[in-house]
Design a protein around this motif. Sequence first.
Motif, short mmCIF file in Angstrom:
data_model
loop_
_atom_site.label_atom_id
_atom_site.label_comp_id
_atom_site.label_asym_id
_atom_site.label_seq_id
_atom_site.Cartn_x
_atom_site.Cartn_y
_atom_site.Cartn_z
N THR A 235 0.78 -1.23 0.00
CA THR A 235 0.00 0.00 0.00
C THR A 235 0.82 1.28 0.00
OG1 THR A 235 -0.14 -0.06 2.41
CG2 THR A 235 -1.91 -1.13 1.19
N GLY A 236 2.12 1.19 0.06
CA GLY A 236 2.96 2.38 0.07
C GLY A 236 4.35 2.02 0.56
N TRP A 237 5.23 3.01 0.61
CA TRP A 237 6.61 2.74 1.01
C TRP A 237 7.22 3.90 1.77
CZ3 TRP A 237 5.21 2.82 -4.22
CH2 TRP A 237 5.58 3.98 -4.93
N ASP A 238 8.29 3.57 2.50
CA ASP A 238 9.13 4.52 3.21
C ASP A 238 10.56 4.26 2.73
OD1 ASP A 238 6.85 5.24 4.99
OD2 ASP A 238 7.18 3.20 5.72
N TRP A 239 11.18 5.27 2.12
CA TRP A 239 12.50 5.11 1.49
C TRP A 239 13.49 6.08 2.14
CZ3 TRP A 239 15.39 8.78 -1.08
CH2 TRP A 239 16.51 8.32 -1.80
N ALA A 293 -0.86 17.97 5.92
CA ALA A 293 -1.82 18.01 4.82
C ALA A 293 -3.02 17.12 5.10
CB ALA A 293 -1.15 17.61 3.51
N GLY A 294 -3.49 17.12 6.34
CA GLY A 294 -4.66 16.33 6.70
C GLY A 294 -4.39 14.85 6.87
N ARG A 295 -3.13 14.43 6.90
CA ARG A 295 -2.76 13.03 7.04
C ARG A 295 -1.86 12.86 8.25
NH1 ARG A 295 -3.15 14.60 1.81
NH2 ARG A 295 -3.79 13.10 0.20
N SER A 296 -1.87 11.69 8.85
CA SER A 296 -0.96 11.36 9.93
C SER A 296 0.29 10.75 9.33
CB SER A 296 -1.62 10.38 10.91
OG SER A 296 -0.74 10.07 11.97
N VAL A 297 1.41 11.48 9.41
CA VAL A 297 2.64 11.10 8.71
C VAL A 297 3.77 10.98 9.73
CG1 VAL A 297 4.32 11.78 6.96
CG2 VAL A 297 1.89 12.24 6.60
N PRO A 298 4.56 9.90 9.70
CA PRO A 298 5.71 9.80 10.61
C PRO A 298 6.75 10.89 10.31
CG PRO A 298 5.16 7.65 9.68
CD PRO A 298 4.38 8.67 8.91
N ILE A 299 7.23 11.55 11.37
CA ILE A 299 8.24 12.59 11.19
C ILE A 299 9.51 12.30 12.00
CG2 ILE A 299 6.58 14.40 10.64
CD1 ILE A 299 6.95 15.38 13.58
N ARG A 300 9.49 11.21 12.77
CA ARG A 300 10.69 10.77 13.50
C ARG A 300 10.71 9.25 13.45
NH1 ARG A 300 12.47 10.20 19.00
NH2 ARG A 300 10.31 10.45 19.70
N TYR A 329 2.65 13.32 -1.98
CA TYR A 329 3.46 12.44 -1.14
C TYR A 329 4.38 13.32 -0.31
CZ TYR A 329 6.86 13.30 -4.93
OH TYR A 329 7.68 13.88 -5.86
N TRP A 330 5.13 12.70 0.62
CA TRP A 330 6.07 13.42 1.48
C TRP A 330 7.48 13.16 0.99
CZ3 TRP A 330 10.32 13.76 4.34
CH2 TRP A 330 10.39 14.73 5.34
N GLU A 331 8.27 14.22 0.88
CA GLU A 331 9.67 14.08 0.44
C GLU A 331 10.48 15.22 1.03
OE1 GLU A 331 12.72 12.25 -1.90
OE2 GLU A 331 10.66 11.91 -2.55
N GLY A 332 11.54 14.89 1.78
CA GLY A 332 12.33 15.97 2.34
C GLY A 332 13.62 15.51 2.98
N PRO A 333 14.50 16.47 3.32
CA PRO A 333 15.79 16.16 3.94
C PRO A 333 15.63 15.77 5.40
CG PRO A 333 15.52 18.53 3.69
CD PRO A 333 14.33 17.90 3.03
N ILE A 334 16.60 14.97 5.86
CA ILE A 334 16.59 14.48 7.24
C ILE A 334 18.00 14.60 7.83
CG2 ILE A 334 14.66 12.87 6.96
CD1 ILE A 334 16.70 10.65 6.45
N THR A 349 5.14 7.43 0.88
CA THR A 349 3.96 7.43 0.03
C THR A 349 2.87 6.55 0.63
OG1 THR A 349 4.55 5.47 -1.27
CG2 THR A 349 5.50 7.56 -1.97
N GLY A 350 1.65 6.81 0.21
CA GLY A 350 0.53 5.95 0.59
C GLY A 350 -0.08 6.26 1.94
N TYR A 351 0.23 7.40 2.53
CA TYR A 351 -0.38 7.78 3.82
C TYR A 351 -1.67 8.55 3.54
CZ TYR A 351 3.77 6.20 6.24
OH TYR A 351 4.78 5.42 6.76
N GLU A 352 -2.76 8.04 4.04
CA GLU A 352 -4.07 8.64 3.79
C GLU A 352 -4.53 9.49 4.98
OE1 GLU A 352 -5.45 8.50 0.95
OE2 GLU A 352 -4.04 7.05 0.08
#
Length: 352
Positions: A235-239, A293-300, A329-334, A349-352
Amino acid sequence: MSVRALLIYMCLAAAPAFGQGFAGLGTEADGFSVPQPGTAFNFPADHGPHPGYRIEWWYLTANLQAADGADYGVQWTLFRSALAPVERSGWSSPQLWMGHAGLTTQTHQFVAERSARGGIGQAGVTAAPFAAWIDNWQMAGRALPEADALSALDLRAAGRAFSYELALDAKGPLVPQGVQGYSVKSEKGQASYYYSQPFYHVTGTLTLPAGAIAVTGQAWLDHEWSSQPLAEDQTGWDWFSLHFDSGEKMMGFRLRDGGAGFTSATWIKADGRPQPQAPGALRVTPLETAAVAGRSVPIRWRVQLPEKGVDVTIRTLNPEAWMDTRFPYWEGPIRFEGTHAGRGYLEMTGYE
């Protein structure tokens, strides 16, 4: 990075219902070529497009710093997708192209998107000399004749309120991902051809509403192609791409399936020698989420690769690094710290 073709594939006019793997990427190949293990890369030809495969992308991310120590991130991506496994000229071409450009600061995310039809010169890729473009966005090779075509690149893109012009010079070799470039994506065996150039030194200029900023840093380029890279239940990926302060690097991803998911990683020694890790060796654990953006997204995140003694905590430079494109989708530096320290990039990707 990894399997990251959701966006271009979703623009297919003939795309089926998206229940078959994330964004339809688990559908059958339907006459397109399928990656096979044991196939050697052929450079410079393989730097160019592969129209017999359904999906392909040239994906660059850069971790940059200004003289005052401020961190920035840049993304430049060109996606190709085919409506049919043939090549034709002009308006009859079945190739569709999409470009994404992003620039991330600690407080803002700047995003632009382009789309084009193949066969008319508006977008495309040539292998040698290397060039990738969509409209006036360009990734142009300037390598010496005896060097790899991707060893030196000039990069530029512009959108509303931002632009960038960067020079990239590789300080290490190309790196095959997976087993000699055959990157498996599921227990069922779906796979892609995948290699990276993770050794770019970058100099250049970012232009923001406040003015021009000179930057330096590191960049990572992925080139990947396939026709059916996901299983039906994914359903989606974390890269993750990680530049360690020690000079070593790591690529890793998790494909989510409602259970433990499928993970893969490549450890890259400082001299560029890849060491593919066994499926499941990489462990990724979300530690904190935020409303983005209205979605629950992991940030750590906690990322572990016990075989290499890696146990790091990753935090995002800007939790709001949302790519508000047609298919977002979410894309950024870490940055990360723990057993190892450094910088990198994260895509989700794939976070609803």
